[in-house]
Scaffold this active site. Structure first.
Site, PDB file in Angstrom:
ATOM      1  N   HIS A 114       0.836  -1.202   0.000  1.00 22.12           N
ATOM      2  CA  HIS A 114       0.000   0.000   0.000  1.00 22.12           C
ATOM      3  C   HIS A 114       0.871   1.251   0.000  1.00 22.12           C
ATOM      4  O   HIS A 114       0.632   2.197  -0.746  1.00 22.12           O
ATOM      5  CB  HIS A 114      -0.950  -0.022   1.205  1.00 22.12           C
ATOM      6  CG  HIS A 114      -2.036   1.007   1.142  1.00 22.12           C
ATOM      7  ND1 HIS A 114      -1.999   2.165   1.868  1.00 22.12           N
ATOM      8  CD2 HIS A 114      -3.170   1.061   0.397  1.00 22.12           C
ATOM      9  CE1 HIS A 114      -3.093   2.879   1.591  1.00 22.12           C
ATOM     10  NE2 HIS A 114      -3.820   2.234   0.704  1.00 22.12           N
ATOM     11  N   HIS A 135      -4.952   6.408  -5.376  1.00 20.47           N
ATOM     12  CA  HIS A 135      -6.077   7.123  -4.756  1.00 20.47           C
ATOM     13  C   HIS A 135      -6.464   8.283  -5.671  1.00 20.47           C
ATOM     14  O   HIS A 135      -5.785   8.555  -6.647  1.00 20.47           O
ATOM     15  CB  HIS A 135      -5.688   7.658  -3.369  1.00 20.47           C
ATOM     16  CG  HIS A 135      -5.343   6.561  -2.432  1.00 20.47           C
ATOM     17  ND1 HIS A 135      -4.051   6.172  -2.185  1.00 20.47           N
ATOM     18  CD2 HIS A 135      -6.125   5.724  -1.720  1.00 20.47           C
ATOM     19  CE1 HIS A 135      -4.052   5.155  -1.351  1.00 20.47           C
ATOM     20  NE2 HIS A 135      -5.296   4.857  -1.056  1.00 20.47           N
ATOM     21  N   HIS A 144      -7.813  -1.390  -4.850  1.00 21.93           N
ATOM     22  CA  HIS A 144      -8.022  -1.918  -3.501  1.00 21.93           C
ATOM     23  C   HIS A 144      -8.765  -3.251  -3.525  1.00 21.93           C
ATOM     24  O   HIS A 144      -8.559  -4.091  -2.653  1.00 21.93           O
ATOM     25  CB  HIS A 144      -8.720  -0.876  -2.619  1.00 21.93           C
ATOM     26  CG  HIS A 144      -7.828   0.286  -2.260  1.00 21.93           C
ATOM     27  ND1 HIS A 144      -7.603   1.342  -3.117  1.00 21.93           N
ATOM     28  CD2 HIS A 144      -7.063   0.533  -1.160  1.00 21.93           C
ATOM     29  CE1 HIS A 144      -6.755   2.200  -2.551  1.00 21.93           C
ATOM     30  NE2 HIS A 144      -6.405   1.733  -1.373  1.00 21.93           N
ATOM     31  N   HIS A 271     -14.538   7.152   3.031  1.00 21.49           N
ATOM     32  CA  HIS A 271     -13.474   6.239   3.442  1.00 21.49           C
ATOM     33  C   HIS A 271     -12.299   7.001   4.064  1.00 21.49           C
ATOM     34  O   HIS A 271     -11.734   6.582   5.068  1.00 21.49           O
ATOM     35  CB  HIS A 271     -13.076   5.393   2.223  1.00 21.49           C
ATOM     36  CG  HIS A 271     -11.614   5.154   2.065  1.00 21.49           C
ATOM     37  ND1 HIS A 271     -10.790   6.074   1.439  1.00 21.49           N
ATOM     38  CD2 HIS A 271     -10.809   4.125   2.458  1.00 21.49           C
ATOM     39  CE1 HIS A 271      -9.547   5.605   1.463  1.00 21.49           C
ATOM     40  NE2 HIS A 271      -9.538   4.426   2.059  1.00 21.49           N
ATOM     41  N   HIS A 275     -10.624   6.562   7.848  1.00 22.01           N
ATOM     42  CA  HIS A 275      -9.189   6.428   8.146  1.00 22.01           C
ATOM     43  C   HIS A 275      -8.798   7.405   9.265  1.00 22.01           C
ATOM     44  O   HIS A 275      -8.116   7.037  10.220  1.00 22.01           O
ATOM     45  CB  HIS A 275      -8.354   6.773   6.902  1.00 22.01           C
ATOM     46  CG  HIS A 275      -8.012   5.592   6.040  1.00 22.01           C
ATOM     47  ND1 HIS A 275      -6.925   4.795   6.273  1.00 22.01           N
ATOM     48  CD2 HIS A 275      -8.604   5.101   4.930  1.00 22.01           C
ATOM     49  CE1 HIS A 275      -6.867   3.845   5.336  1.00 22.01           C
ATOM     50  NE2 HIS A 275      -7.873   4.006   4.513  1.00 22.01           N
ATOM     51  N   PHE A 291      -1.457   6.887   4.632  1.00 21.73           N
ATOM     52  CA  PHE A 291      -1.438   5.782   3.662  1.00 21.73           C
ATOM     53  C   PHE A 291      -0.199   4.900   3.793  1.00 21.73           C
ATOM     54  O   PHE A 291      -0.249   3.703   3.555  1.00 21.73           O
ATOM     55  CB  PHE A 291      -1.507   6.318   2.230  1.00 21.73           C
ATOM     56  CG  PHE A 291      -2.846   6.875   1.855  1.00 21.73           C
ATOM     57  CD1 PHE A 291      -4.024   6.267   2.286  1.00 21.73           C
ATOM     58  CD2 PHE A 291      -2.946   8.004   1.048  1.00 21.73           C
ATOM     59  CE1 PHE A 291      -5.269   6.784   1.931  1.00 21.73           C
ATOM     60  CE2 PHE A 291      -4.186   8.521   0.682  1.00 21.73           C
ATOM     61  CZ  PHE A 291      -5.346   7.915   1.123  1.00 21.73           C
ATOM     62  N   HIS A 304     -11.801  -1.601   4.039  1.00 23.14           N
ATOM     63  CA  HIS A 304     -11.829  -1.691   2.580  1.00 23.14           C
ATOM     64  C   HIS A 304     -12.760  -2.771   2.059  1.00 23.14           C
ATOM     65  O   HIS A 304     -13.290  -2.652   0.954  1.00 23.14           O
ATOM     66  CB  HIS A 304     -10.417  -1.833   2.014  1.00 23.14           C
ATOM     67  CG  HIS A 304      -9.796  -0.485   1.833  1.00 23.14           C
ATOM     68  ND1 HIS A 304     -10.020   0.276   0.713  1.00 23.14           N
ATOM     69  CD2 HIS A 304      -9.044   0.267   2.671  1.00 23.14           C
ATOM     70  CE1 HIS A 304      -9.404   1.443   0.858  1.00 23.14           C
ATOM     71  NE2 HIS A 304      -8.802   1.463   2.034  1.00 23.14           N
TER      72      HIS A 304
HETATM   73 CU1  C2O Z   1      -5.426   3.020  -0.108  1.00 18.40          CU
HETATM   74 CU2  C2O Z   1      -8.025   3.185   2.579  1.00 18.40          CU
HETATM   75  O1  C2O Z   1      -6.621   3.471   1.382  1.00 18.40           O
END
Ligand code: C2O
Length: 534
Positions: A114, A135, A144, A271, A275, A291, A304
């Site tokens: 990631h 992203h 993802h 999302h 985070h 990230f 995710h």
């Molecule tokens: Cu690549 Cu929830 O992020």
């Protein structure tokens, strides 16, 4: 020659010209050249992050899709009492953590995948100045999906169970709106991670409008907060069903910087807020709030899995239509390390049906589909003009404007008022906020509200929440500014606001954290790719 070769032959694909983002680029984003992987960076953790995979010189083959039985992902708040499952899940993660440090399946190596794809360890092939970034664009959901797919199969392999699945954090249901206890209660579990905002452990309720140092955007708690989240989810779907990019993010093609003009979809925004809500409240916001470290927290994969499930639901609502028929999306290609210890190449076009990846989701109720009482209180509507303390609000103007501590309110003309049902089915009305630069490396968020004006004046009420721009801390690409745009479908919102007949709208940008420069605010009619369904 394919189109990309043509472009190269024409001499058009130099990094510089492409980086300027001005060319009409037409080619899918290609897989990174692993051999050129270099240090990654993050705003909180510095410029020398070692995120490259241990297999930079391996042979790469096309992925062979599995023919195993269909695996069913279950809700995280429901599996907690299934001891057999919980033991397997913990055992699998424990084994992943015990693998040698440089084994590609090692838990921390998996997290680095990631980091590498999100924190600029790779440059795009043929574009040495443009980092690979998954992203902020239409690559977000497919990349993802694959990341989870391989992760899940590796876990299954480690415990020799080809039915193993990751649980999904059902954060769009009443009972799922707390941090799943499988990740929080037992501090000795391999699923536990100490780098979190522990004040957000259950019974704290998740807030889709969260930003650091701030509670709910509108201050709701308890049941009201749950309802506010459900209404937010319902609105996100309703607003973005007419046009896939509103939900999934804008196109991103070879040579184009993700941090340039394009915008991410509203699902990605929600999302991002989650985070933030999980990560540590102070900077650096590790692990989930950055990230480069997010994959070190097992909760990441459940967050995710639900994002992926929501994409699946979105797709079903749209009659399983391919979201973008553009081959620049369908042929975008990524590289992973699979459960057979092969370095494999995969394309977006092959992940659109979870069935092909041999997994599905357990059916759980979808409460935001129900009739909900989401209306705002209409108090101000009944007041007379003089009671309202109306204010004059100007047009945006042609120069960029700062957005930092106070709300920016502008009067925006609409291309057409009182549109007919057929007109609305053909075109979706979209609020477009252009040229957004995030003027810092830290977390950033502003919310957008829309109200109906009183003639040329605005009331004190910001009106209805229309959507949001949320970014995690990130360094600008190659030290440049972080940029983007925001597109919000507002056709249904205007119906709810009873603002169909308004010639102009009062748009309020409410800064929550971080500082921005805004290039412009406008309203456009865009061709829908899907007749309205909700
Ligand atoms: Cu690549 Cu929830 O992020």
């Amino acid at each position: 020659m394919d189109r990309r070769d043509v472009l190269i032959a024409l001499g058009g694909l130099t990094g510089g010209a492409a980086a300027a983002g001005k060319m009409a680029l037409a080619a899918p984003v290609m897989p990174p050249d692993l051999a050129t992987c270099h240090d990654a960076n993050s705003s909180g953790l510095g410029d020398n992050l070692k995120c490259c995979p241990p297999y930079t010189s391996a042979d790469i083959v096309d992925y062979t899709f599995p023919e195993t039985p269909l695996r069913v992902r279950r809700a995280a708040h429901l599996v907690i009492n299934d001891h057999e499952y919980m033991e397997k899940y913990q055992e699998a993660v424990k084994k992943m953590k015990e693998l040698p440090d440089d084994h590609p399946w090692n838990f921390y190596q998996q997290a680095l995948i990631h980091c590498a794809y999100c924190n600029e360890a790779y440059d795009q092939v043929d574009f040495p100045t443009v980092p690979v970034q998954v992203h902020y664009s239409w690559l977000f959901l497919p990349w993802h999906r694959y990341y989870l797919h391989f992760y899940e199969r590796i876990l299954g392999k480690l415990i020799d169970d080809d039915t193993f699945t990751l649980p999904f954090w059902n954060f769009d249901s009443d009972d799922g709106m707390t941090m799943p206890e499988i990740f929080t209660v037992d501090t000795s579990s391999p699923l536990y991670n100490a780098n979190r905002d522990t004040s957000h452990y259950s019974p704290a309720i998740l807030d889709y409008k969260y930003s650091y140092g701030n509670t709910a955007g509108s201050g709701e708690t308890g049941k009201a907060l749950v309802l506010a989240n459900l209404c937010y989810m319902k609105k996100t779907f309703k607003q973005s069903l007419p046009l896939a990019e509103l939900f999934m993010g804008d196109p991103l093609r070879a040579g184009q910087e993700a941090d340039s003009t394009n915008g991410f979809g509203q699902l990605e925004s929600i999302h991002n807020a989650i985070h933030m809500w999980v990560g540590t409240p102070e900077s650096p916001h590790i692990d989930m709030g950055d990230f480069s470290t997010a994959g070190k927290d097992s909760i990441f994969f459940s967050l995710h899995a639900n994002v992926d499930r929501l994409w699946h639901i979105y797709r079903m609502f749209r009659g399983n239509k391919v979201e973008f028929t553009d081959t620049d999306w369908l042929d975008s290609t990524f590289i992973f390390y699979d459960e057979n210890e092969q370095v494999v190449r995969v394309k977006v076009r092959d992940c659109l049906k979870p069935n092909k990846l041999r997994y599905t989701y357990e059916e759980v109720p979808i409460p935001w589909m129900n009739k909900l009482n989401c209306g705002k209180n209409t108090e101000t509507k009944e007041k007379t003009k003089t009671e309202l303390s109306l204010v004059r609000v100007e047009a945006f103007g042609s120069d960029p404007r700062e957005l930092s501590n106070t709300a920016l309110r502008v009067m925006v003309p609409r291309p057409k008022k009182s549109r007919s049902k057929t007109e609305k089915e053909e075109k979706v009305e979209v609020l477009l906020i252009k040229g957004i630069s995030v003027d810092s490396e830290g977390p950033a968020r502003f919310d957008v509200y829309i109200a109906k004006p009183y003639g040329d004046l605005a009331g004190p009420d910001y009106g209805d929440f229309a959507g949001t721009f949320v970014r995690l801390p990130h360094k600008g690409m190659k030290g440049k500014e972080r940029k983007g745009s925001l597109k919000l479908g507002i056709t249904s919102l205007l119906e709810d606001l009873e603002a169909e007949d308004a010639e102009k709208l009062v748009v309020t940008l409410l800064p929550r954290i971080g500082e921005f420069t805004i290039g412009g605010v406008g309203i456009k009619l865009l061709q829908t790719d899907n007749p309205r369904l909700l």
